[in-house]
Design a protein around this motif. Structure first.
Motif, PDB file in Angstrom:
ATOM      1  N   LEU A 119      12.644   3.421   2.097  1.00 59.53           N
ATOM      2  CA  LEU A 119      11.401   3.227   1.349  1.00 59.53           C
ATOM      3  C   LEU A 119      10.755   1.905   1.714  1.00 59.53           C
ATOM      4  N   SER A 120      11.573   0.861   1.821  1.00 58.03           N
ATOM      5  CA  SER A 120      11.049  -0.447   2.193  1.00 58.03           C
ATOM      6  C   SER A 120      10.427  -0.407   3.585  1.00 58.03           C
ATOM      7  N   ASP A 121      11.120   0.263   4.522  1.00 57.01           N
ATOM      8  CA  ASP A 121      10.586   0.403   5.880  1.00 57.01           C
ATOM      9  C   ASP A 121       9.280   1.189   5.880  1.00 57.01           C
ATOM     10  N   ALA A 122       9.246   2.278   5.111  1.00 58.13           N
ATOM     11  CA  ALA A 122       8.032   3.116   5.044  1.00 58.13           C
ATOM     12  C   ALA A 122       6.865   2.321   4.482  1.00 58.13           C
ATOM     13  N   GLU A 123       7.124   1.588   3.411  1.00 53.40           N
ATOM     14  CA  GLU A 123       6.054   0.783   2.808  1.00 53.40           C
ATOM     15  C   GLU A 123       5.558  -0.282   3.778  1.00 53.40           C
ATOM     16  N   SER A 124       6.490  -0.877   4.534  1.00 50.54           N
ATOM     17  CA  SER A 124       6.106  -1.886   5.525  1.00 50.54           C
ATOM     18  C   SER A 124       5.245  -1.264   6.625  1.00 50.54           C
ATOM     19  N   GLU A 125       5.640  -0.083   7.097  1.00 56.90           N
ATOM     20  CA  GLU A 125       4.876   0.587   8.141  1.00 56.90           C
ATOM     21  C   GLU A 125       3.515   1.050   7.638  1.00 56.90           C
ATOM     22  N   ILE A 126       3.467   1.504   6.395  1.00 55.58           N
ATOM     23  CA  ILE A 126       2.178   1.898   5.803  1.00 55.58           C
ATOM     24  C   ILE A 126       1.253   0.691   5.756  1.00 55.58           C
ATOM     25  N   ALA A 127       1.791  -0.461   5.362  1.00 58.37           N
ATOM     26  CA  ALA A 127       0.986  -1.685   5.312  1.00 58.37           C
ATOM     27  C   ALA A 127       0.458  -2.038   6.705  1.00 58.37           C
ATOM     28  N   ASP A 128       1.332  -1.901   7.724  1.00 55.90           N
ATOM     29  CA  ASP A 128       0.898  -2.182   9.097  1.00 55.90           C
ATOM     30  C   ASP A 128      -0.203  -1.222   9.536  1.00 55.90           C
ATOM     31  N   VAL A 129      -0.041   0.044   9.197  1.00 57.10           N
ATOM     32  CA  VAL A 129      -1.055   1.045   9.572  1.00 57.10           C
ATOM     33  C   VAL A 129      -2.386   0.743   8.885  1.00 57.10           C
ATOM     34  N   LEU A 130      -2.331   0.348   7.624  1.00 57.50           N
ATOM     35  CA  LEU A 130      -3.566   0.028   6.896  1.00 57.50           C
ATOM     36  C   LEU A 130      -4.274  -1.166   7.528  1.00 57.50           C
ATOM     37  N   ILE A 131      -3.492  -2.151   7.991  1.00 62.15           N
ATOM     38  CA  ILE A 131      -4.094  -3.304   8.670  1.00 62.15           C
ATOM     39  C   ILE A 131      -4.749  -2.855   9.979  1.00 62.15           C
ATOM     40  N   GLU A 132      -4.036  -2.002  10.733  1.00 59.22           N
ATOM     41  CA  GLU A 132      -4.606  -1.475  11.976  1.00 59.22           C
ATOM     42  C   GLU A 132      -5.888  -0.692  11.713  1.00 59.22           C
ATOM     43  N   LEU A 133      -5.862   0.115  10.648  1.00 63.64           N
ATOM     44  CA  LEU A 133      -7.062   0.895  10.298  1.00 63.64           C
ATOM     45  C   LEU A 133      -8.234  -0.021   9.959  1.00 63.64           C
ATOM     46  N   GLU A 134      -7.944  -1.090   9.224  1.00 65.86           N
ATOM     47  CA  GLU A 134      -9.010  -2.029   8.851  1.00 65.86           C
ATOM     48  C   GLU A 134      -9.617  -2.674  10.099  1.00 65.86           C
ATOM     49  N   GLU A 135      -8.753  -3.118  11.018  1.00 67.71           N
ATOM     50  CA  GLU A 135      -9.235  -3.724  12.262  1.00 67.71           C
ATOM     51  C   GLU A 135     -10.007  -2.701  13.102  1.00 67.71           C
ATOM     52  N   LEU A 136      -9.506  -1.471  13.146  1.00 67.73           N
ATOM     53  CA  LEU A 136     -10.170  -0.426  13.928  1.00 67.73           C
ATOM     54  C   LEU A 136     -11.528  -0.089  13.321  1.00 67.73           C
ATOM     55  N   ASN A 137     -11.612  -0.063  11.993  1.00 64.36           N
ATOM     56  CA  ASN A 137     -12.900   0.199  11.342  1.00 64.36           C
ATOM     57  C   ASN A 137     -13.917  -0.885  11.687  1.00 64.36           C
ATOM     58  N   LYS A 138     -13.439  -2.144  11.745  1.00 66.35           N
ATOM     59  CA  LYS A 138     -14.331  -3.241  12.133  1.00 66.35           C
ATOM     60  C   LYS A 138     -14.805  -3.062  13.575  1.00 66.35           C
TER      61      LYS A 138
END
Length: 408
Positions: free
Chosen positions: A52-71
């Motif tokens: 769960l901790s790993d999944a949450e960490s990866e989700i956070a990384d993906v959200l950061i990537e999505l934010e940068e990609l949206n920019k």
């Protein structure tokens, strides 16, 4: 990524066996066996929590990537718009220059026609100097003088006429050269604009390609996020199942080590024939008890909400709770009002997996579900059908009345 995820398959198998493991009499298992099972469950839960901790960490990384990609997509869209505007301006200028070239070509044609006509006039005048006949020639004008003074005047007049013709021709030639020079400048500018048009088209094609690539990346990241969230939800469900199983092992251990076990509670846990002191609760034999009731709904997640529904073809909230406990051999009412007084009251701070929890929705205790532990409950929601929901935040936290009943 999520190196321990495969461990959840083992967990699912353990949970699937939970009803079998605890349907027998508690003392049929040795204390050593129960402690071993308890240790294994704890290891399984630790592994799931790590996942769960790993999944949450990866989700956070993906959200950061999505934010940068949206920019980046915003920047590409802006560049695309600017270049489209530049293309429109360039094409407008090309149209203007093409019209200017056409206009200058018409002017040159008119000047060439005027010069040609003037040449014809001079040509005719030159011929008339050598011929006699119908028209008065320059020589006739000169030699028709009355005296020397008149001769001089006539010669000067003829010179003025020829000088005027020559000057007019020279001016026409100069005008023609000026127009041709201007035409060359306009054509050169037109060529530059057309070259710019080609470059802008290339830039637009490149930007469109970048935009398409970014959209593909965005879709891939979104799919990755959805998969991670789904995995996280599955892990949370498995952890809830293990929490329930862990409680059952603890109760079995307590029963096995107790010098004077409570036979009523024991029989309730294993589903023997007896009557509980709790209101509206009847137990039948061969069931699996509360543990089975907790796990009964997991194979039917997504079952649609049906008013008055009491089976896997469709549930309402109270119908599901009644059906789930019936799978564990525990007969309880199927209406929220009756369930609200079923069993014994438990404080919210002491509620355990398998307790019945109530929510004040359209009325007091208008919605009901089965508590799974970890702040989650399973119930038939009219918006999502049978689902696991979080009661520690958001809508269900606001609606939780604190009313909890236990049928143990």
């Amino acid at each position: 990524m999520l190196k321990k995820v495969i461990f959840t398959l083992t967990t699912a198998t353990v949970v699937g066996l939970s009803s079998t493991l605890f349907t027998g009499v508690a003392h049929a298992e040795t204390i050593e066996d129960l402690e071993s099972q308890q240790s294994q469950i704890q290891e399984d839960r630790d592994a799931i929590k790590a996942d769960l901790s790993d999944a949450e960490s990866e989700i956070a990384d993906v959200l950061i990537e999505l934010e940068e990609l949206n920019k980046e997509i915003e920047r590409v869209d802006k560049a695309l718009k600017e270049n489209e505007n530049k293309m429109d301006e360039t094409q407008d200028k090309i149209s203007e220059q093409e019209a200017e070239v056409e206009k200058l070509e018409e002017e040159i044609a008119e000047l060439e026609e005027a010069i040609e006509k003037r040449y014809e006039i001079l040509k005719e005048r030159a011929i008339s100097l050598q011929q006699s006949g119908g028209e008065i020639t320059y020589l006739e004008v000169i030699f028709g003088a009355q005296d020397f003074g008149d001769f001089i005047n006539r010669v000067q007049a003829v010179n003025k006429i020829t000088d005027s013709d020559t000057s007019l021709i020279e001016q026409q030639e100069a005008d023609k050269k000026e127009v041709e020079t201007k035409q060359d400048e306009v054509v050169s500018k037109l060529d530059d604009l057309k070259e710019m048009e080609v470059e802008i088209k290339g830039m637009l094609a490149t930007i469109e390609e970048q935009k398409s690539e970014n959209e593909v990346k965005k879709d891939d990241l979104k799919e990755k996020e959805d998969n991670l969230v789904a995995m996280k939800n599955e892990l949370e469900v498995e952890d809830s199942k293990l929490a329930t199983l862990e409680k059952d092992v603890e109760r079995s251990l307590s029963t096995a080590t107790s010098p004077a076990p409570n036979t009523t509670v024991a029989s309730a846990s294993v589903g023997t024939d007896s009557k509980s002191d709790n209101n509206n609760v009847t137990r039948t034999s061969g069931s699996g008890g509360v543990s089975t009731a907790i796990n009964a709904g997991f194979n039917h997640l997504g079952t649609p909400y049906v008013w008055g529904g009491k089976s896997p073809s469709g549930f309402d909230c109270s119908g599901f709770v009644s059906w789930a406990f019936a799978q564990g051999g525990i007969s309880i009412p199927s209406s929220t009002s009756a369930l609200a007084s079923t069993g014994s009251k438990v404080s919210a701070s002491n509620m355990q997996p398998g307790d019945i929890v109530f929510f004040d929705t359209y009325k007091t205790n208008g919605h009901v579900g089965i508590y799974l532990g970890g702040g989650q409950f399973i119930g038939a929601q009219n918006s999502t059908g049978l689902a696991v929901a979080d009661m520690t935040s958001g809508y269900w936290a606001d609606k939780f009345s604190g009313h909890v009943r236990s049928v143990r």
